[in-house]
Design a protein around this motif. Structure first.
Motif, short mmCIF file in Angstrom:
data_model
loop_
_atom_site.label_atom_id
_atom_site.label_comp_id
_atom_site.label_asym_id
_atom_site.label_seq_id
_atom_site.Cartn_x
_atom_site.Cartn_y
_atom_site.Cartn_z
N ASP A 268 -8.47 2.86 -3.55
CA ASP A 268 -8.33 2.42 -2.16
C ASP A 268 -7.04 1.58 -2.10
O ASP A 268 -7.04 0.40 -2.43
N THR A 269 -5.95 2.22 -1.71
CA THR A 269 -4.65 1.55 -1.76
C THR A 269 -4.58 0.35 -0.83
O THR A 269 -3.93 -0.65 -1.15
N GLU A 270 -5.23 0.43 0.32
CA GLU A 270 -5.20 -0.69 1.26
C GLU A 270 -5.92 -1.91 0.69
O GLU A 270 -5.44 -3.03 0.80
N ALA B 214 -6.30 9.02 -7.69
CA ALA B 214 -6.40 9.42 -6.29
C ALA B 214 -7.57 8.74 -5.59
O ALA B 214 -7.63 8.70 -4.36
N LEU C 179 1.86 1.92 -3.46
CA LEU C 179 0.75 2.45 -4.24
C LEU C 179 0.48 3.92 -3.88
O LEU C 179 0.14 4.72 -4.76
N ARG C 180 0.62 4.27 -2.62
CA ARG C 180 0.43 5.68 -2.25
C ARG C 180 1.51 6.56 -2.88
O ARG C 180 1.24 7.71 -3.26
N SER C 181 2.70 6.02 -3.00
CA SER C 181 3.76 6.78 -3.69
C SER C 181 3.39 7.02 -5.14
O SER C 181 3.66 8.09 -5.70
N GLU C 182 2.76 6.01 -5.76
CA GLU C 182 2.29 6.17 -7.14
C GLU C 182 1.19 7.25 -7.20
O GLU C 182 1.17 8.06 -8.14
N GLN C 183 0.31 7.27 -6.23
CA GLN C 183 -0.72 8.30 -6.20
C GLN C 183 -0.11 9.69 -6.11
O GLN C 183 -0.52 10.62 -6.80
N GLN C 184 0.88 9.85 -5.25
CA GLN C 184 1.53 11.14 -5.08
C GLN C 184 2.24 11.58 -6.36
O GLN C 184 2.34 12.79 -6.63
N ALA D 263 0.83 -1.21 0.00
CA ALA D 263 0.00 0.00 0.00
C ALA D 263 0.86 1.26 0.00
O ALA D 263 0.52 2.26 -0.64
N GLY D 264 1.97 1.21 0.69
CA GLY D 264 2.89 2.34 0.69
C GLY D 264 3.43 2.63 -0.69
O GLY D 264 3.58 3.80 -1.09
#
Length: 232
Positions: A177-179, A174, A163-168, A160-161
């Protein structure tokens, strides 16, 4: 009335401890050459004979040290086994990060990560071998039996971390739901490792990549080619 003793914290699984060690850069005396030699020798011995059939005497002989020296470094055989396995899992996480770093797009990173996660385990002489010869030693640690899913939660957090980096970076929607996406990816990978497939050949990287591109990449609502989500 005597107060009830506080419940002890649940012990972390091997893979969870490896991940924590990787992100914290905690390497347990990396400059201790004797400890490293014992770990290397134990790894070689376990790969050759399996963990249950290997004795500390054999490890000591291979390392050129005495049993007393091993006990001074690791207390028990179980501790030595854990440290050897944790080190291999730590290498697994490091290889995953290296493999996705070479991919150009988010879709390629998902594919590379999926293939890497399976290949790094199945190709590892120790971990892959244990899954075949001594599966009860590792399967519980991989799929979270007896730990209320804390292991899967740890690996899910790692994915998930990413994937959140990809979102940023704007490469993933955006709204994702990365989790949840990470949960599904981790469970798919874990199932392939613990339950043999009669359809998917884990030795075929091309087939694994096709599976990831067909079923995992669409989870991201991200383009299969190109690296940026359109703002329109």
């Amino acid at each position: 009335m005597q107060p009830r003793p506080a419940a002890s914290a649940p012990s972390k699984s091997l893979l969870e401890r490896a991940y924590i060690g990787l992100i914290s850069q905690d390497d347990d005396d990396p400059d201790d050459p004797t400890r490293t030699r014992i770990l290397d020798s134990a790894y070689d011995q376990f790969c050759r004979m399996g963990i249950q059939r290997s004795s500390l005497e054999e490890v000591a002989r291979r390392a050129g040290v005495t049993r007393i020296t091993i006990y001074r470094k690791f207390d028990t055989k179980d501790t030595l086994v854990e440290q050897v396995v944790i080190r291999e899992f730590r290498r697994y996480f490091a290889r995953f990060l290296d493999d996705i770093a070479g991919a150009d797009t988010v879709a390629d990173r998902v594919v590379a990560g999926f293939v890497s996660s399976l290949r790094a385990i199945s190709d590892n002489p120790l971990i892959g071998g244990l899954l075949e010869t001594e599966p009860t030693l590792l399967i519980g640690s991989i799929i979270g039996i007896g730990d209320n899913g804390s292991l899967l939660a740890t690996v899910r957090g790692f994915v998930a971390g990413q994937l959140r980096s990809e979102q940023q970076a704007g490469t993933v929607s955006a709204d994702l739901d990365t989790e949840l996406a990470a949960e599904m990816m981790v469970r798919v990978s874990a199932s392939f490792l613990t339950v043999p497939s009669r359809i998917i050949d884990l030795d075929d990287d091309v087939q694994l990549a096709d599976v990831a591109r067909q079923f995992l990449v669409p989870m991201l609502n991200a383009p299969a080619t190109g690296d940026t989500i359109s703002s329109t």
